[in-house]
Enzyme design. Structure first.
Site, short mmCIF file in Angstrom:
data_model
loop_
_atom_site.label_atom_id
_atom_site.label_comp_id
_atom_site.label_asym_id
_atom_site.label_seq_id
_atom_site.Cartn_x
_atom_site.Cartn_y
_atom_site.Cartn_z
N ILE A 13 18.73 -20.52 -3.19
CA ILE A 13 18.38 -20.05 -1.84
C ILE A 13 17.03 -20.62 -1.41
CG2 ILE A 13 18.14 -18.03 -0.33
CD1 ILE A 13 19.76 -16.44 -2.41
N ILE A 61 5.06 -18.21 -11.72
CA ILE A 61 4.47 -17.17 -10.85
C ILE A 61 3.64 -16.16 -11.64
CG2 ILE A 61 6.16 -17.35 -8.97
CD1 ILE A 61 7.50 -14.77 -10.15
N ALA A 83 11.31 -16.64 -6.26
CA ALA A 83 11.41 -16.92 -7.70
C ALA A 83 11.90 -15.69 -8.45
CB ALA A 83 10.07 -17.36 -8.25
N THR A 134 17.61 -8.06 -2.95
CA THR A 134 19.07 -8.08 -3.00
C THR A 134 19.64 -6.71 -2.62
OG1 THR A 134 20.89 -8.13 -4.59
CG2 THR A 134 18.74 -7.71 -5.49
N ASP A 135 20.91 -6.72 -2.21
CA ASP A 135 21.59 -5.43 -1.95
C ASP A 135 21.91 -4.71 -3.27
OD1 ASP A 135 23.65 -7.11 -2.86
OD2 ASP A 135 24.99 -6.71 -1.18
N GLU A 136 21.81 -5.44 -4.40
CA GLU A 136 22.22 -4.83 -5.67
C GLU A 136 21.30 -3.69 -6.09
OE1 GLU A 136 23.65 -7.58 -8.64
OE2 GLU A 136 24.11 -9.09 -7.13
N TYR A 160 19.30 -6.84 -14.15
CA TYR A 160 18.87 -7.67 -13.00
C TYR A 160 18.47 -6.80 -11.82
CZ TYR A 160 19.41 -10.30 -8.64
OH TYR A 160 19.21 -10.82 -7.37
N LYS A 164 14.81 -6.14 -10.00
CA LYS A 164 14.55 -6.41 -8.58
C LYS A 164 14.06 -5.13 -7.89
CE LYS A 164 15.09 -9.68 -6.48
NZ LYS A 164 14.18 -10.84 -6.22
N ARG A 224 32.52 -8.01 -2.95
CA ARG A 224 31.19 -8.54 -2.62
C ARG A 224 31.21 -8.92 -1.14
NH1 ARG A 224 30.61 -6.28 -6.67
NH2 ARG A 224 29.60 -6.92 -8.60
P1 NAD Z 1 18.19 -19.08 -8.53
O1 NAD Z 1 18.38 -18.51 -9.89
O2 NAD Z 1 19.14 -20.10 -8.03
O3 NAD Z 1 16.73 -19.71 -8.40
C1 NAD Z 1 15.59 -19.08 -8.90
C2 NAD Z 1 14.44 -20.09 -8.84
O4 NAD Z 1 13.27 -19.42 -9.34
C3 NAD Z 1 14.67 -21.31 -9.73
O5 NAD Z 1 14.27 -22.48 -9.05
C4 NAD Z 1 13.76 -21.06 -10.92
O6 NAD Z 1 13.30 -22.25 -11.54
C5 NAD Z 1 12.64 -20.28 -10.27
N1 NAD Z 1 11.91 -19.43 -11.24
C6 NAD Z 1 12.45 -18.57 -12.15
N2 NAD Z 1 11.48 -17.98 -12.86
C7 NAD Z 1 10.29 -18.46 -12.38
C8 NAD Z 1 8.93 -18.21 -12.68
N3 NAD Z 1 8.58 -17.35 -13.64
N4 NAD Z 1 7.98 -18.86 -11.98
C9 NAD Z 1 8.32 -19.74 -11.00
N5 NAD Z 1 9.59 -20.02 -10.67
C10 NAD Z 1 10.56 -19.39 -11.35
O7 NAD Z 1 18.16 -17.81 -7.58
P2 NAD Z 1 18.69 -17.66 -6.08
O8 NAD Z 1 20.12 -17.32 -6.13
O9 NAD Z 1 18.22 -18.81 -5.29
O10 NAD Z 1 17.91 -16.35 -5.64
C11 NAD Z 1 16.61 -16.43 -5.04
C12 NAD Z 1 16.13 -15.03 -4.72
O11 NAD Z 1 17.05 -14.40 -3.84
C13 NAD Z 1 16.03 -14.13 -5.94
O12 NAD Z 1 14.87 -13.35 -5.82
C14 NAD Z 1 17.28 -13.26 -5.88
O13 NAD Z 1 17.05 -12.01 -6.46
C15 NAD Z 1 17.45 -13.14 -4.38
N6 NAD Z 1 18.85 -12.94 -3.91
C16 NAD Z 1 19.84 -13.75 -4.36
C17 NAD Z 1 21.13 -13.57 -3.87
C18 NAD Z 1 22.26 -14.49 -4.29
O14 NAD Z 1 23.41 -14.27 -3.88
N7 NAD Z 1 22.02 -15.53 -5.05
C19 NAD Z 1 21.39 -12.56 -2.93
C20 NAD Z 1 20.34 -11.76 -2.50
C21 NAD Z 1 19.06 -11.96 -2.99
P1 TYD Z 2 28.26 -13.39 -9.28
O1 TYD Z 2 28.50 -14.65 -8.51
O2 TYD Z 2 27.75 -13.49 -10.69
O3 TYD Z 2 27.31 -12.49 -8.39
P2 TYD Z 2 26.88 -10.92 -8.56
O4 TYD Z 2 27.23 -10.47 -9.93
O5 TYD Z 2 25.40 -10.99 -8.33
O6 TYD Z 2 27.62 -10.20 -7.48
O7 TYD Z 2 29.61 -12.58 -9.33
C1 TYD Z 2 30.29 -12.22 -8.14
C2 TYD Z 2 31.46 -11.35 -8.54
O8 TYD Z 2 32.39 -12.13 -9.27
C3 TYD Z 2 31.07 -10.21 -9.47
O9 TYD Z 2 31.87 -9.07 -9.14
C4 TYD Z 2 31.43 -10.73 -10.85
C5 TYD Z 2 32.62 -11.61 -10.57
N1 TYD Z 2 32.80 -12.76 -11.46
C6 TYD Z 2 34.05 -13.00 -12.05
O10 TYD Z 2 35.02 -12.23 -11.87
N2 TYD Z 2 34.18 -14.10 -12.83
C7 TYD Z 2 33.15 -14.96 -13.07
O11 TYD Z 2 33.33 -15.96 -13.83
C8 TYD Z 2 31.89 -14.72 -12.45
C9 TYD Z 2 30.72 -15.63 -12.69
C10 TYD Z 2 31.77 -13.60 -11.65
#
Ligand code: NAD
Ligand code: TYD
Length: 366
Positions: A13, A61, A83, A134-136, A160, A164, A224
């Site tokens: 993101i 960080i 991050a 996150t919504d989680e 996780y 958060k 989701r």
């Molecule tokens: P990601 O795992 O793809 O990326 C995380 C980034 O943070 C990576 O580039 C990693 O190298 C960096 N990082 C990790 N630990 C670090 C540290 N100690 N110092 C500096 N950098 C560090 O995650 P994402 O999916 O891009 O999520 C980004 C943010 O959005 C997170 O805070 C996550 O909780 C939040 N978020 C994610 C989702 C989703 O669907 N992916 C949804 C809602 C909120």
């Molecule tokens: P994920 O992409 O890991 O996101 P989150 O757990 O943060 O919602 O998973 C999305 C949904 O898909 C979650 O309900 C777990 C499920 N899932 C599977 O069923 N199979 C898989 O291999 C993965 C990675 C996730």
């Protein structure tokens, strides 16, 4: 004009946000701070590499002194904090990194921001600390529960989401106690380009192309609420421009899908792409067999994730009403773009997937 420090800008993101920001605000400066964990990849930032308004800093960080120096030396006014350790499955088998980065790392950033922006000889009023959450953190819903609002009590269920939630509380406390100008956004599941192929949607696309099983945890009826990643960046933009200090804003797309349905929908989309473009069967000869018979036959039910949340759903009424937020992408267009992106960017996903990840996931969910 703003000068941003974007933590985690080499992740999924964060990188999409950096692309979005530099394109929309070409005069602004963006400094990315990223530790480049397995989830962070410089390949995600190639398209901005030559932009003179972009700088990359490889660092953690948790390094408060480094963050303080970045804030001072770059005259940062806006810190956007992405991050994190972000994968629920990894938090179940190895929570330590989640506590360290998500809680201690956020705490360290808050201390640095307070020291530089509030504790000096002159207070810098124009600062903003935006925390991406996150919504989680709200826990899980039954099929009939109303969607999460900003007033839903926090009830995180995984290491996780607990980490958060802890970071969200620290951010809130730094506003209420010290007057730090904070905002927090709580977003639903994102999908789109540069999504690391351990998360459901990119895992399914890349597994189809490798002719590998599509693992469905439990009964596959978990729900989701999926949002195209650029619409998350847009929501954060609106919060930065007009969000009220000290407030949380939910960001979501009103787009709930059961996991099994999304996997079936992606299978059909990939099949359609192969039908439209004969070159794909040559580029992905392994996928060809499954696609010609029935891609969905790759679906394999596996042991459920421990403590698996049943349903997430975001009520974004506050963000819609206060900030005029509406996602720009429909699911139909967003998922089509995403599938096309993975088909056109094999080099990216091959490079971020080292064999160890596949072995790790296979060992967890046999
Ligand atoms: P990601 O795992 O793809 O990326 C995380 C980034 O943070 C990576 O580039 C990693 O190298 C960096 N990082 C990790 N630990 C670090 C540290 N100690 N110092 C500096 N950098 C560090 O995650 P994402 O999916 O891009 O999520 C980004 C943010 O959005 C997170 O805070 C996550 O909780 C939040 N978020 C994610 C989702 C989703 O669907 N992916 C949804 C809602 C909120
Ligand atoms: P994920 O992409 O890991 O996101 P989150 O757990 O943060 O919602 O998973 C999305 C949904 O898909 C979650 O309900 C777990 C499920 N899932 C599977 O069923 N199979 C898989 O291999 C993965 C990675 C996730």
């Amino acid at each position: 004009m703003k000068t941003l420090l974007v933590t985690g800008g080499a992740g999924f993101i964060g990188a999409n946000f950096v692309h979005y920001w530099l394109e929309k605000y070409p005069e602004d400066k963006v400094v990315v701070l990223d530790a480049l964990t397995y989830a962070g990849n410089m390949a995600n930032l190639v398209s901005v590499e030559s932009n003179p308004n972009y700088t990359f800093v490889h660092g953690n960080i948790c390094d408060q002194a480094l963050v303080e120096s970045l804030l001072v030396e770059n005259s940062i006014d806006t810190l956007v904090h992405f991050a994190a350790e972000s994968h629920v499955d990894r938090s179940i088998t190895g929570p330590d990194a989640f506590i360290e980065t998500n809680i201690m790392g956020t705490y360290s950033l808050l201390k640095a921001a307070k020291k530089v922006w509030l504790d000096g000889d002159t207070v810098f009023d124009g600062h903003r600390f935006h925390h991406v959450s996150t919504d989680e953190v709200y826990g899980t819903l039954s099929a009939t529960d109303p969607a999460f609002t900003e007033d839903t009590a926090y009830a995180p269920n995984s290491p996780y989401s607990a980490s958060k939630a802890a970071s969200d509380h620290l951010v809130r406390a730094y506003h209420h106690t010290y007057g730090l100008n904070v905002t927090t956004s709580n977003c639903s599941n994102n999908y789109g380009p540069y999504h690391f192929p351990e998360k459901l949607i990119p895992l399914v696309i890349t597994n189809i192309l490798h002719n590998k099983d599509l693992p469905i945890y439990g009964d596959g009826q978990q729900i989701r609420d999926w949002l195209y990643v650029e619409d998350h960046a847009y929501g954060i933009d609106l919060v930065l421009q007009n969000g009220r200090i000290g407030e949380n804003y939910n960001i979501g797309g009103n787009n709930e899908w059961a996991n099994i349905d999304i996997v079936k929908a992606i299978s059909v989309l990939v099949e359609q792409e192969f039908a439209k473009n004969v070159e794909l069967a040559e580029r992905f000869p392994q996928a060809r067999a499954a696609i010609e018979s029935n891609t969905a036959s790759l679906i394999t039910y596996v042991t459920d994730r421990p403590g698996h949340d049943r349903r997430y759903a975001i009520d974004a009424t506050k963000t819609n009403n206060e900030l005029g937020y509406q996602p720009k992408e429909s699911f139909e267009t967003g998922i089509a773009k995403t599938v096309a992106w993975y088909l056109n960017n094999e080099q990216w996903w091959q490079s971020v997937m080292d064999g160890s990840y596949q072995n790790w996931i296979a060992a967890q969910y046999k």
